[in-house]
Design a protein around this motif. Structure first.
Motif, short mmCIF file in Angstrom:
data_model
loop_
_atom_site.label_atom_id
_atom_site.label_comp_id
_atom_site.label_asym_id
_atom_site.label_seq_id
_atom_site.Cartn_x
_atom_site.Cartn_y
_atom_site.Cartn_z
N LEU A 3 29.74 38.98 49.77
CA LEU A 3 29.71 37.94 48.75
C LEU A 3 31.08 37.29 48.59
O LEU A 3 32.11 37.92 48.83
N PRO A 4 31.10 36.03 48.17
CA PRO A 4 32.40 35.37 47.90
C PRO A 4 33.08 36.00 46.70
O PRO A 4 32.43 36.65 45.86
N ASP A 5 34.38 35.81 46.59
CA ASP A 5 35.13 36.42 45.50
C ASP A 5 34.72 35.89 44.13
O ASP A 5 35.01 36.52 43.11
N SER A 6 34.03 34.77 44.10
CA SER A 6 33.54 34.26 42.82
C SER A 6 32.52 35.21 42.19
O SER A 6 32.32 35.19 40.97
N ALA A 7 31.90 36.08 43.01
CA ALA A 7 30.92 37.04 42.49
C ALA A 7 31.58 38.15 41.68
O ALA A 7 30.89 38.91 41.00
N LEU A 8 32.92 38.24 41.73
CA LEU A 8 33.62 39.26 40.94
C LEU A 8 33.38 39.10 39.45
O LEU A 8 33.54 40.06 38.69
#
Length: 284
Positions: free
Chosen positions: A222-227
C-alpha cells in the motif's frame, strides 16, 4: 548431531516429494486452493467502496491482508488437519520408530505448506493486479519486505498449527478450529483497520502474529498514505520483526516437544480404539 542433520535432510526431501505430488495432481491442487475463492470474494464486491478517511478502496486495503490470511489458514489449519489425519492413519506411529522422526515430519510439512502458501500468494497478487487499483507493485523495496515477512510469518504460524493439531483427537473436530481462526482474523484487522477498535482490543490484537503479518503485507503493497489508518501512523517494521521472531522461536522450540509427547501416546492399541469408535459412529 548427525542424527539431527539426517532428519533435516529427510524432512526436506519428504516435503519436496509431497509438494510435487500436490502440484502435479489437479484434484489435490484444486482442493487446496478452493478456499481462496471465499477469501477473494470480498475483493470483487468491495472494489468500489471507499475506505473512510483514505483515498483507497476497501478492496485495496483488504487484499494485502489476505496474504497474511494465506499464511494463517495454511499454517494453522492445513498443518493441524494433516497432523490429525496422519496420526489416525498410522503415519505418525511409523515415524515414531525413526530417530528424530518428529523433527523430520515437521520439516517436511513446513516445506509442503510453504510451497502451497507461495502458490496462494501468486493467485492473490495476480487477482489483485487485475481487480484492484492503488497497489504498489513496482518498487523493489516492497518486494524485499515480502521476502522477509513470508518465511518469518510461516515460522510464527506453523508451530501453532502443530500444537493445535496435536491437541485435536479426531479429524471430525477440525472444524471447531475455524471459528477461533476467523475471530482472530477479524480481531487482527484483516477486513478493517483496528485503529478504530477500543484501546484494550487493539492491545489484544497485537499479541497475536496475524496482526503483524497483515501490517507487514500492507506496508509492502500500500502507499504511505494508508498509514493514516494504522495505529501510531507507522508501519512498525522493527516491532513486526520482533513480534514474529518471538513467536517463531518459541513455536519452533515448543512444537517438536509437543509432537514427541503426542507420539509417545501413540500405539497400535490406541489406533485400534480410534478405529472402533469411528466404526461405532457410522450410520447403520
Amino acid at each position: 548431531m548427525n542424527t539431527t542433520w539426517n532428519a533435516v535432510g529427510q524432512g526436506l526431501r519428504r516435503g519436496v516429494i509431497e509438494l510435487r505430488h500436490v502440484l502435479g495432481n489437479a484434484q489435490d491442487l484444486g482442493s487446496n486452493l478452493i478456499w481462496l475463492v471465499g477469501l477473494l470474494a470480498p475483493i470483487y464486491f468491495l472494489r468500489d467502496d471507499q475506505l473512510a478517511g483514505s483515498d483507497l478502496s476497501v478492496a485495496t486495503f483488504v487484499l494485502p491482508s489476505l496474504l497474511s490470511m494465506c499464511v494463517g489458514f495454511n499454517g494453522l489449519l492445513m498443518l493441524a488437519q494433516l497432523l490429525v489425519v496422519e496420526r489416525e492413519d498410522g503415519t505418525l506411529l511409523r515415524l515414531k520408530a525413526l530417530p528424530q522422526g518428529m523433527l523430520s515430519y515437521l520439516i517436511g510439512k513446513i516445506v509442503l505448506i510453504s510451497g502451497m502458501v507461495l502458490v496462494a500468494w501468486v493467485v492473490v497478487l495476480g487477482t489483485g493486479a487485475v481487480l484492484v487499483e492503488g497497489l504498489q507493485l513496482g518498487e523493489a523495496r516492497r518486494w524485499l519486505t515480502l521476502l522477509w515477512v513470508f518465511p518469518l510469518g510461516l515460522l510464527a504460524m506453523l508451530p501453532l498449527g502443530a500444537v493445535i493439531g496435536s491437541l485435536i483427537e479426531s479429524p471430525r473436530s477440525i472444524g471447531l478450529v475455524m471459528l477461533p481462526v476467523l475471530t482472530l482474523a477479524a480481531l487482527s484487522g484483516i477486513f478493517y483497520p483496528i485503529s478504530g477498535f477500543p484501546t484494550w482490543l487493539q492491545v489484544v490484537a497485537q499479541v497475536f502474529p496475524l496482526y503483524w503479518l497483515g501490517l507487514a503485507a500492507r506496508s509492502a503493497l500500500l502507499p504511505d498514505s494508508a498509514l493514516a489508518a494504522e495505529i501510531g501512523g507507522s508501519w512498525q517494521h522493527w516491532e513486526t520483526f520482533a513480534a514474529l521472531g518471538v513467536w517463531a522461536v518459541v513455536g519452533m522450540l515448543a512444537a517438536p516437544v509437543v509432537l514427541r509427547l503426542m507420539a509417545r501416546r501413540e500405539s497400535g492399541s490406541t489406533m485400534a480404539r480410534r478405529r472402533d469408535l469411528a466404526l461405532d459412529r457410522r450410520p447403520a
